[in-house]
Design an enzyme around this catalytic site. Structure first.
Site, PDB file in Angstrom:
ATOM      1  N   GLY A   1       0.817  -1.217   0.000  1.00 31.87           N
ATOM      2  CA  GLY A   1       0.000   0.000   0.000  1.00 31.87           C
ATOM      3  C   GLY A   1       0.847   1.262   0.000  1.00 31.87           C
ATOM      4  O   GLY A   1       1.792   1.366   0.776  1.00 31.87           O
TER       5      GLY A   1
ATOM      6  N   GLY B   1       0.949  -1.750  10.069  1.00 32.43           N
ATOM      7  CA  GLY B   1       0.702  -0.315  10.146  1.00 32.43           C
ATOM      8  C   GLY B   1       1.053   0.430   8.870  1.00 32.43           C
ATOM      9  O   GLY B   1       1.421   1.601   8.909  1.00 32.43           O
TER      10      GLY B   1
ATOM     11  N   ASN C   1      -1.522  -0.539  -4.934  1.00 31.90           N
ATOM     12  CA  ASN C   1      -2.466  -0.416  -3.829  1.00 31.90           C
ATOM     13  C   ASN C   1      -2.273   0.964  -3.195  1.00 31.90           C
ATOM     14  O   ASN C   1      -1.145   1.366  -2.905  1.00 31.90           O
ATOM     15  CB  ASN C   1      -2.200  -1.527  -2.809  1.00 31.90           C
ATOM     16  CG  ASN C   1      -3.185  -1.507  -1.648  1.00 31.90           C
ATOM     17  OD1 ASN C   1      -3.136  -0.625  -0.795  1.00 31.90           O
ATOM     18  ND2 ASN C   1      -4.078  -2.472  -1.630  1.00 31.90           N
TER      19      ASN C   1
ATOM     20  N   ASN D   1      -7.358   0.671  -1.092  1.00 31.40           N
ATOM     21  CA  ASN D   1      -7.455  -0.009   0.193  1.00 31.40           C
ATOM     22  C   ASN D   1      -8.395   0.775   1.095  1.00 31.40           C
ATOM     23  O   ASN D   1      -8.058   1.855   1.561  1.00 31.40           O
ATOM     24  CB  ASN D   1      -6.058  -0.114   0.821  1.00 31.40           C
ATOM     25  CG  ASN D   1      -6.064  -0.841   2.148  1.00 31.40           C
ATOM     26  OD1 ASN D   1      -7.098  -1.302   2.619  1.00 31.40           O
ATOM     27  ND2 ASN D   1      -4.898  -0.957   2.769  1.00 31.40           N
TER      28      ASN D   1
ATOM     29  N   CYS E   1      -7.821  -1.481   5.719  1.00 33.00           N
ATOM     30  CA  CYS E   1      -6.746  -1.848   6.639  1.00 33.00           C
ATOM     31  C   CYS E   1      -7.251  -1.740   8.070  1.00 33.00           C
ATOM     32  O   CYS E   1      -7.686  -0.672   8.497  1.00 33.00           O
ATOM     33  CB  CYS E   1      -5.522  -0.968   6.484  1.00 33.00           C
ATOM     34  SG  CYS E   1      -4.277  -1.358   7.729  1.00 33.00           S
TER      35      CYS E   1
ATOM     36  N   ILE F   1     -10.847 -10.936   0.229  1.00 30.48           N
ATOM     37  CA  ILE F   1     -11.061 -10.095   1.379  1.00 30.48           C
ATOM     38  C   ILE F   1      -9.719  -9.585   1.903  1.00 30.48           C
ATOM     39  O   ILE F   1      -8.684 -10.243   1.714  1.00 30.48           O
ATOM     40  CB  ILE F   1     -11.803 -10.848   2.531  1.00 30.48           C
ATOM     41  CG1 ILE F   1     -11.022 -12.069   2.997  1.00 30.48           C
ATOM     42  CG2 ILE F   1     -13.194 -11.200   2.125  1.00 30.48           C
ATOM     43  CD1 ILE F   1     -11.647 -12.785   4.212  1.00 30.48           C
ATOM     44  N   ASN F   2      -9.765  -8.424   2.559  1.00 31.78           N
ATOM     45  CA  ASN F   2      -8.631  -8.000   3.360  1.00 31.78           C
ATOM     46  C   ASN F   2      -8.667  -8.844   4.642  1.00 31.78           C
ATOM     47  O   ASN F   2      -9.498  -9.730   4.776  1.00 31.78           O
ATOM     48  CB  ASN F   2      -8.739  -6.495   3.654  1.00 31.78           C
ATOM     49  CG  ASN F   2      -7.376  -5.867   3.949  1.00 31.78           C
ATOM     50  OD1 ASN F   2      -6.537  -6.488   4.599  1.00 31.78           O
ATOM     51  ND2 ASN F   2      -7.155  -4.659   3.478  1.00 31.78           N
TER      52      ASN F   2
ATOM     53  N   GLY G   1      -1.431 -14.409  -0.957  1.00 30.58           N
ATOM     54  CA  GLY G   1      -0.887 -13.502   0.052  1.00 30.58           C
ATOM     55  C   GLY G   1       0.034 -14.187   1.020  1.00 30.58           C
ATOM     56  O   GLY G   1       1.207 -14.428   0.737  1.00 30.58           O
TER      57      GLY G   1
END
Lengths: 260, 313
Positions: free
Chosen positions: B53, B79, B106, B134, B137, B198-199, B272
């Site tokens: 990201g 983070g 992202n 995104n 998060c 999905i995240n 992932g």
């Protein structure tokens, strides 16, 4: 190539809860340098899912073998301990930056327990290449059983000074109690062990202007720089906080760089 | 097309206005900026790479510990550590441009303005094929999840981003909502070109000895095989609710796992956490899919999309 399917050549019981595995992995053995580590998959199932990081204890290029030394701590290391010679494990490595080459005449290795492997690898390496250097080992632990690979250092002709919390071997106290005579500009300290020990060693080194490199341990998922899990707080200019990654920026850092 | 007996079964798919040579992508946050795994993965073999990201300014991320292993999964609270837009364009993108693969960036922001600035900064940039927004998060207060858990805010954000960039927009949804289909529809109505999901699922782990959370952040995002059934269900619900294509992810390790997502309605899948365990997970999956459709005599992978059989026969 950093991915290897390595056969376990030999399994060694060491003092207390410590074990070591000799892996048949020629490409790894050839490429590895002291201070580097490997990520090992301890099972083929999804639980436990992640690989475990292990510092290399020894790498023998001509023999094509690499050895890891570990302490049985939890499920992952217990599963690793059950593997037998002839079985194969999935290994990624060598990973991370090795110890830098240092010009000082006196090399002081400070560590204990699972901090010993990279220090022993360094000792064996420097003995084989620069025999004129003086290598000193200060080894600490809770008890006598934590003084792993002591005989192997001695076989290299290196004297080991020990400290144990319970006084069962060597000086009764912490390993930094032994460090004072080894400070100064002609000395370089390489340290690996629990964070409080590394912090104490770093502070003594900084005050006495002694060069010091620490090998840190941090939880990591990949070891390859993509999960960004193994953050090490470091000094930075301006910014409120800054992190580097133990896996790819380290695991060896200049002691002055790390924020303890 | 003329039938060709030598023709290998096809894996190429259309996704959100771009052509993917195969339906396997590397998921954001698990593949760095593409160069980190250059020794293990030939990027030319992948359908695409979704970058870590990117925010307008660099971010240092959360204090450690940032990860903890859980049964068949892991929690993370990184983070959103990243190099920032400027360094990404200068130092990271040129490497990715060197490969014949799709590059999806992202993006996230702390405010609508920051999202817009990042999207605008990537608009027209050569070598960027699409943006993945995104809005999900779970680890940073202003890391987008406020947009991903409020249908109206999501709609407003995507409408604005649609006008800020010429790139296709893929909206990455949070599973931490009651009805995922509502969010997918909102994104579609606002002009999204694709949905990815999905995240991670918000979770927590506590060390009974210290009585403290195992992550410094307290809570984190759960990923890995542990969340796969949740992800498959949400992909299924989403694919039935929208016309735009769906990129499915959540605990994919094997070909069978990827097929679950495709049958549930995903046009493409992303790998992932598996990459952490096996750095070659994504290219291995491409090869596995190729072998599967050849073995099963399936002329093209697209024939499987949404092919799940439900209800009484």
């Amino acid at each position: 190539m950093r991915t290897h399917r390595a056969e376990i050549r030999e399994r060694r019981d060491r003092t207390g809860p410590y074990r070591s595995l000799v892996l048949d992995a020629p490409a790894l053995a050839e490429a590895a340098r002291p201070g580097q580590f490997v990520m090992i998959r301890v099972s083929d199932t999804t639980d436990p899912l992640l690989r475990r990081p292990f510092s290399l204890f020894r790498a023998d290029g001509p023999a094509g073998t690499a050895e890891i030394l570990f302490r049985i701590m939890g499920r992952g290391t217990s599963m690793l301990d059950r593997l037998q010679p002839g079985e194969k494990v999935d290994v990624v490595g060598p990973l991370g930056k090795p110890f830098p080459s240092l010009p000082m005449d006196e090399i002081v290795l400070v560590g204990g327990g699972v901090g010993i492997p990279p220090l022993f690898f360094y000792a064996e390496w420097i003995r084989g290449r620069e025999p004129a250097r003086n290598v000193h080992v200060l080894m600490g632990g809770r008890t006598k059983g934590d003084l792993v690979a002591r005989e192997e250092f001695e076989r290299l002709g290196i004297e080991v000074q020990a400290a144990t919390d319970d006084g069962s071997a060597g000086h009764a106290g912490v390993v930094t109690d032994l460090l004072r005579p080894f400070l100064g500009p002609s000395h370089a300290i390489l340290a690996c062990g629990p964070a409080p020990m590394l912090k104490a060693v770093s502070e003594m080194a900084t005050k006495s202007k002694t060069k010091c490199c620490v090998s840190v341990e941090e939880r990591m998922a990949c070891g390859l720089g993509v999960c960004m899990g193994c953050a090490v707080p470091v000094r930075s200019e301006g910014e409120a906080r800054s992190y580097r990654l133990a896996c790819t920026d380290g695991p060896v850092f200049d002691a002055e760089e790390v924020l303890w | 097309m003329t039938p060709n007996p030598d023709h290998l079964p096809g894996l190429d798919v259309d996704f959100a206005g771009i052509r993917l040579k195969n339906p396997v992508l590397a998921a954001s946050g698990t593949f760095g900026y593409g160069s980190e795994l250059s020794q293990e993965v030939d990027l030319n073999t992948l359908g695409g790479v979704i970058t870590k990201g990117i925010s307008l300014r660099p971010r240092s991320g959360n204090p450690p510990p940032r990860i903890v292993e859980t049964p068949s999964g892991m929690l993370n609270a990184i983070g959103l550590q990243n190099v920032g837009l400027e360094a990404f364009l200068k130092d990271k993108l040129p490497y990715l441009r060197g490969f014949d693969t799709r590059v999806i960036v992202n993006i996230f922001g702390e405010s609508v303005d920051e999202y817009r600035a990042v999207a605008a900064g990537l608009s027209g940039v050569e070598g960027v094929d699409a943006l993945e927004v995104n809005v999900s998060c779970p680890n940073v207060k202003a890391g987008g999840i406020e947009f991903g858990t409020d249908v109206n805010q999501l709609k407003a954000l995507i409408s604005i981003l649609k006008e800020s960039t010429d790139k296709p927009l893929i909206v990455k949804l949070s599973p931490n909502v009651g009805r995922i289909a509502d969010f997918a529809r909102a994104a579609e109505e606002a002009g999204a070109d694709g949905i990815s999901l999905i995240n991670t699922v918000i979770g927590m782990s506590i060390d009974p000895r210290t009585r403290r959370p195992r992550l410094a952040n307290g809570t984190g995002g759960l990923s890995g095989p542990a969340i796969r059934p949740i992800a498959v269900r949400m992909v299924w619900e989403t694919a039935r609710a929208v016309k735009i294509p769906v990129l499915g992810m959540g605990g994919i390790l094997t070909v069978e796992d990827a097929l679950e997502f495709i049958l549930a309605g995903a046009s493409a899948v992303a790998v992932g956490t598996a990459t952490f365990v096996n750095p070659r997970a994504a290219p291995d999956l491409v090869e596995g899919l190729r072998q599967f459709i050849a073995r099963e005599n399936i002329p093209h992978v697209s024939r499987l999309i949404g092919g799940v059989i439900t209800g009484n026969a």
